[in-house]
Design a protein around this motif. Structure first.
Motif, mmCIF file in Angstrom:
data_model
loop_
_atom_site.group_PDB
_atom_site.id
_atom_site.type_symbol
_atom_site.label_atom_id
_atom_site.label_comp_id
_atom_site.label_asym_id
_atom_site.label_seq_id
_atom_site.Cartn_x
_atom_site.Cartn_y
_atom_site.Cartn_z
ATOM 1 N N MET A 1 -24.576 -2.456 14.144
ATOM 2 C CA MET A 1 -25.895 -2.329 13.491
ATOM 3 C C MET A 1 -26.207 -3.624 12.749
ATOM 4 O O MET A 1 -25.390 -4.153 12.022
ATOM 5 C CB MET A 1 -25.891 -1.153 12.502
ATOM 6 N N THR A 2 -27.381 -4.186 12.885
ATOM 7 C CA THR A 2 -27.757 -5.415 12.209
ATOM 8 C C THR A 2 -27.944 -5.157 10.727
ATOM 9 O O THR A 2 -28.055 -4.023 10.276
ATOM 10 C CB THR A 2 -29.065 -5.966 12.797
ATOM 11 N N ARG A 3 -28.000 -6.263 9.959
ATOM 12 C CA ARG A 3 -28.206 -6.111 8.526
ATOM 13 C C ARG A 3 -29.541 -5.415 8.238
ATOM 14 O O ARG A 3 -29.641 -4.581 7.346
ATOM 15 C CB ARG A 3 -28.180 -7.485 7.850
ATOM 16 N N SER A 4 -30.575 -5.720 9.003
ATOM 17 C CA SER A 4 -31.868 -5.072 8.788
ATOM 18 C C SER A 4 -31.772 -3.579 9.025
ATOM 19 O O SER A 4 -32.315 -2.770 8.265
ATOM 20 C CB SER A 4 -32.931 -5.680 9.716
ATOM 21 N N ARG A 5 -31.085 -3.177 10.109
ATOM 22 C CA ARG A 5 -30.943 -1.755 10.393
ATOM 23 C C ARG A 5 -30.107 -1.080 9.310
ATOM 24 O O ARG A 5 -30.354 0.075 8.959
ATOM 25 C CB ARG A 5 -30.298 -1.553 11.762
ATOM 26 N N GLN A 6 -29.114 -1.794 8.765
ATOM 27 C CA GLN A 6 -28.314 -1.210 7.701
ATOM 28 C C GLN A 6 -29.161 -0.934 6.470
ATOM 29 O O GLN A 6 -29.069 0.126 5.856
ATOM 30 C CB GLN A 6 -27.158 -2.150 7.342
ATOM 31 N N TRP A 7 -29.996 -1.915 6.106
ATOM 32 C CA TRP A 7 -30.878 -1.700 4.955
ATOM 33 C C TRP A 7 -31.841 -0.546 5.226
ATOM 34 O O TRP A 7 -32.093 0.288 4.364
ATOM 35 C CB TRP A 7 -31.669 -2.975 4.668
ATOM 36 N N LEU A 8 -32.388 -0.520 6.419
ATOM 37 C CA LEU A 8 -33.336 0.528 6.767
ATOM 38 C C LEU A 8 -32.682 1.896 6.671
ATOM 39 O O LEU A 8 -33.228 2.822 6.072
ATOM 40 C CB LEU A 8 -33.869 0.303 8.183
ATOM 41 N N ALA A 9 -31.510 2.020 7.249
ATOM 42 C CA ALA A 9 -30.815 3.304 7.230
ATOM 43 C C ALA A 9 -30.459 3.712 5.810
ATOM 44 O O ALA A 9 -30.659 4.850 5.400
ATOM 45 C CB ALA A 9 -29.562 3.229 8.095
ATOM 46 N N THR A 10 -29.931 2.756 5.036
ATOM 47 C CA THR A 10 -29.507 3.064 3.677
ATOM 48 C C THR A 10 -30.666 3.548 2.823
ATOM 49 O O THR A 10 -30.610 4.611 2.200
ATOM 50 C CB THR A 10 -28.888 1.821 3.006
ATOM 51 N N LEU A 11 -31.741 2.789 2.784
ATOM 52 C CA LEU A 11 -32.822 3.125 1.873
ATOM 53 C C LEU A 11 -33.620 4.332 2.341
ATOM 54 O O LEU A 11 -34.084 5.125 1.531
ATOM 55 C CB LEU A 11 -33.745 1.914 1.690
ATOM 56 N N VAL A 12 -33.752 4.494 3.647
ATOM 57 C CA VAL A 12 -34.503 5.667 4.121
ATOM 58 C C VAL A 12 -33.728 6.946 3.887
ATOM 59 O O VAL A 12 -34.291 7.956 3.496
ATOM 60 C CB VAL A 12 -34.868 5.514 5.614
ATOM 61 N N VAL A 13 -32.412 6.916 4.073
ATOM 62 C CA VAL A 13 -31.629 8.112 3.784
ATOM 63 C C VAL A 13 -31.725 8.461 2.314
ATOM 64 O O VAL A 13 -31.803 9.628 1.927
ATOM 65 C CB VAL A 13 -30.156 7.917 4.196
ATOM 66 N N VAL A 14 -31.751 7.454 1.461
ATOM 67 C CA VAL A 14 -31.947 7.696 0.039
ATOM 68 C C VAL A 14 -33.270 8.404 -0.204
ATOM 69 O O VAL A 14 -33.371 9.360 -0.969
ATOM 70 C CB VAL A 14 -31.901 6.366 -0.750
ATOM 71 N N VAL A 15 -34.310 7.952 0.477
ATOM 72 C CA VAL A 15 -35.629 8.544 0.285
ATOM 73 C C VAL A 15 -35.683 9.979 0.805
ATOM 74 O O VAL A 15 -36.381 10.820 0.254
ATOM 75 C CB VAL A 15 -36.700 7.682 0.993
ATOM 76 N N LEU A 16 -34.924 10.284 1.845
ATOM 77 C CA LEU A 16 -34.966 11.611 2.431
ATOM 78 C C LEU A 16 -34.629 12.700 1.425
ATOM 79 O O LEU A 16 -35.109 13.821 1.537
ATOM 80 C CB LEU A 16 -33.995 11.704 3.622
ATOM 81 N N VAL A 17 -33.778 12.398 0.448
ATOM 82 C CA VAL A 17 -33.381 13.417 -0.491
ATOM 83 C C VAL A 17 -34.563 13.863 -1.366
ATOM 84 O O VAL A 17 -34.532 14.943 -1.940
ATOM 85 C CB VAL A 17 -32.235 12.934 -1.391
ATOM 86 N N ALA A 18 -35.537 12.978 -1.502
ATOM 87 C CA ALA A 18 -36.698 13.352 -2.281
ATOM 88 C C ALA A 18 -37.589 14.283 -1.516
ATOM 89 O O ALA A 18 -38.569 14.742 -2.075
ATOM 90 C CB ALA A 18 -37.465 12.108 -2.688
ATOM 91 N N ALA A 19 -36.735 14.470 -0.058
ATOM 92 C CA ALA A 19 -37.623 15.333 0.836
ATOM 93 C C ALA A 19 -37.745 16.731 0.658
ATOM 94 O O ALA A 19 -37.136 16.912 1.360
ATOM 95 C CB ALA A 19 -37.380 15.619 2.241
ATOM 96 N N THR A 289 -24.366 -6.143 -2.883
ATOM 97 C CA THR A 289 -25.356 -6.877 -2.110
ATOM 98 C C THR A 289 -25.469 -8.313 -2.632
ATOM 99 O O THR A 289 -25.645 -8.534 -3.829
ATOM 100 C CB THR A 289 -26.730 -6.187 -2.214
ATOM 101 N N SER A 290 -25.372 -9.272 -1.739
ATOM 102 C CA SER A 290 -25.505 -10.667 -2.135
ATOM 103 C C SER A 290 -26.959 -10.972 -2.459
ATOM 104 O O SER A 290 -27.869 -10.226 -2.077
ATOM 105 C CB SER A 290 -25.034 -11.574 -0.997
ATOM 106 N N GLU A 291 -27.172 -12.081 -3.159
ATOM 107 C CA GLU A 291 -28.536 -12.464 -3.493
ATOM 108 C C GLU A 291 -29.347 -12.733 -2.230
ATOM 109 O O GLU A 291 -30.530 -12.410 -2.152
ATOM 110 C CB GLU A 291 -28.523 -13.699 -4.402
ATOM 111 N N GLN A 292 -28.690 -13.351 -1.238
ATOM 112 C CA GLN A 292 -29.403 -13.592 0.021
ATOM 113 C C GLN A 292 -29.767 -12.273 0.688
ATOM 114 O O GLN A 292 -30.886 -12.104 1.185
ATOM 115 C CB GLN A 292 -28.541 -14.426 0.970
ATOM 116 N N GLY A 293 -28.835 -11.330 0.693
ATOM 117 C CA GLY A 293 -29.115 -10.026 1.283
ATOM 118 C C GLY A 293 -30.218 -9.302 0.545
ATOM 119 O O GLY A 293 -31.064 -8.635 1.161
ATOM 120 N N ARG A 294 -30.251 -9.456 -0.774
ATOM 121 C CA ARG A 294 -31.296 -8.816 -1.570
ATOM 122 C C ARG A 294 -32.664 -9.438 -1.262
ATOM 123 O O ARG A 294 -33.667 -8.733 -1.163
ATOM 124 C CB ARG A 294 -30.960 -8.939 -3.050
ATOM 125 N N ARG A 295 -32.693 -10.770 -1.110
ATOM 126 C CA ARG A 295 -33.960 -11.429 -0.778
ATOM 127 C C ARG A 295 -34.458 -10.990 0.595
ATOM 128 O O ARG A 295 -35.653 -10.755 0.782
ATOM 129 C CB ARG A 295 -33.790 -12.956 -0.827
#
Length: 347
Positions: A1-19, A289-295
């Motif tokens: 999984m690419t770094r972008s997909r990892q961020w997408l999966a991580t943050l969207v799963v977090v949002v799902l709980v508000a579901a 998360t590194s600063e580059q990853g955060r950016r």
């Protein structure tokens, strides 16, 4: 999984709980709350009901050219609950919820969670999670691994009421409690129709959760613990983040009664678009998360849009036989007890 997909999966799963109390001081508002409370009085007497929960979402990441929109009308319910004084039976369509937010992520098939709850036991069927285990064999699903199993509520409750609340706190609300608490959770309210009776208002999202009998902190911690199973994230930090976010989130509410004055439809709409930027800026939430990853993540979620809508349709005071759970010989009481303790609940 690419770094972008990892961020997408991580943050969207977090949002799902508000579901989902504060009443206004305006006299018209207070009067309308009184009218709604009186109108819901008969709902409080309904001990048997079915509820169908529909979830719609708009999720867009303009920087990635991604957009997914799932309307409520015409789609199957995300959850169906059958409730009586003896037991409750819930079927949650996990696949539909994920596809609604993530769009085309592959065939999830009939991915669902089924539970039966009475005063002493929960029986869970997570058999359909086998496709998740097959797709990601390195991921430890812990207490929700595929199978049909039971949890001894009486034993857990005797040890710790907090652990018990964490296990059963996400159940559909008792209609008698909802009929009393829902009107007072609204900050603003007006009656827009008398036939049928329809009320429109606004509320703090955390107040809506509390009105439905959900302990906001316990719920946030349970959701954070589930996320921590798959991602290196602090359960305590994520719990605090959720609570703060929900306590500062406005939601729109529509309440519709049937011809008998019983609660028929309860609709909410919340714009959660800020959750991404707030999560990335929260100190200590994503320490690895590194600063580059955060950016990179901030650029990815720049101008992100996330709007969640729910529509709960109630069939109250009906002749309903709630099905019995299947027989099972697997007891995961200890696994769930330890999981909740590790998540920070008092054991």
């Amino acid at each position: 999984m690419t770094r972008s997909r990892q961020w997408l999966a991580t943050l969207v799963v977090v949002v799902l709980v508000a579901a989902g109390c504060g009443g206004g001081e305006d006299k018209t508002n207070v009067t309308t709350i009184g009218v709604l409370s009186a109108a819901l009085a008969d709902t409080a007497e309904a001990s048997t009901y079915r509820v169908s929960l529909f979830v719609g979402s708009t999720f867009a990441l303009p920087a990635m050219g991604f957009e997914s929109e799932t309307g409520i009308d015409g789609q199957g319910p995300t959850m169906v609950g059958e409730i009586s004084t003896e037991r409750e039976h819930l079927v949650i369509d996990i696949g539909t919820m994920l596809e609604g937010l993530l769009g085309d992520i592959g065939d999830l098939g009939d991915l669902r969670l089924e539970t039966w709850v009475d005063g002493e036991w929960i029986v869970m069927d997570t058999s359909s999670y086998q496709r998740l285990a097959d797709a990601n064999p390195e991921v430890d699903l812990g207490p929700i691994a595929p199978g049909v199993f039971s949890i001894d509520l009486a034993a857990i409750g005797a040890e710790s009421p907090e652990l018990l609340r964490a296990l059963v706190g996400s159940s559909p609300p008792d209609l008698s409690e909802l009929a009393v608490s829902l009107p007072t959770a609204l900050r603003e309210i007006e009656q827009t129709s008398t036939s049928p009776q329809i009320f429109v208002g606004t509320a703090i999202y955390a107040d809506l959760l509390a009105a439905q009998g959900i302990d906001v902190i316990d719920s946030a911690r349970s959701q954070a613990a589930g996320q921590a199973l798959a991602q290196p994230i602090s359960v305590d930090a994520l719990t605090d983040f959720y609570v703060d976010f929900f306590e500062n989130l406005d939601a729109e509410v529509v309440i519709e009664l049937d011809e008998r004055g019983l609660l028929r439809v309860f609709t909410t709409r919340a714009d959660m678009s800020d959750i991404f930027s707030k999560m990335l800026d929260a100190e200590g939430l994503l320490p690895e998360t590194s600063e580059q990853g955060r950016r990179e993540a901030k650029e990815m979620f720049k101008d992100a849009v996330l709007v969640l809508e729910t529509r709960s349709v109630y069939e109250a005071d009906i002749n309903l036989e709630v099905p019995l759970p299947p027989e099972t010989t697997e007891d995961r009481t200890e696994q769930w007890r330890q999981f909740l303790i590790d998540a920070g609940f008092t054991g």
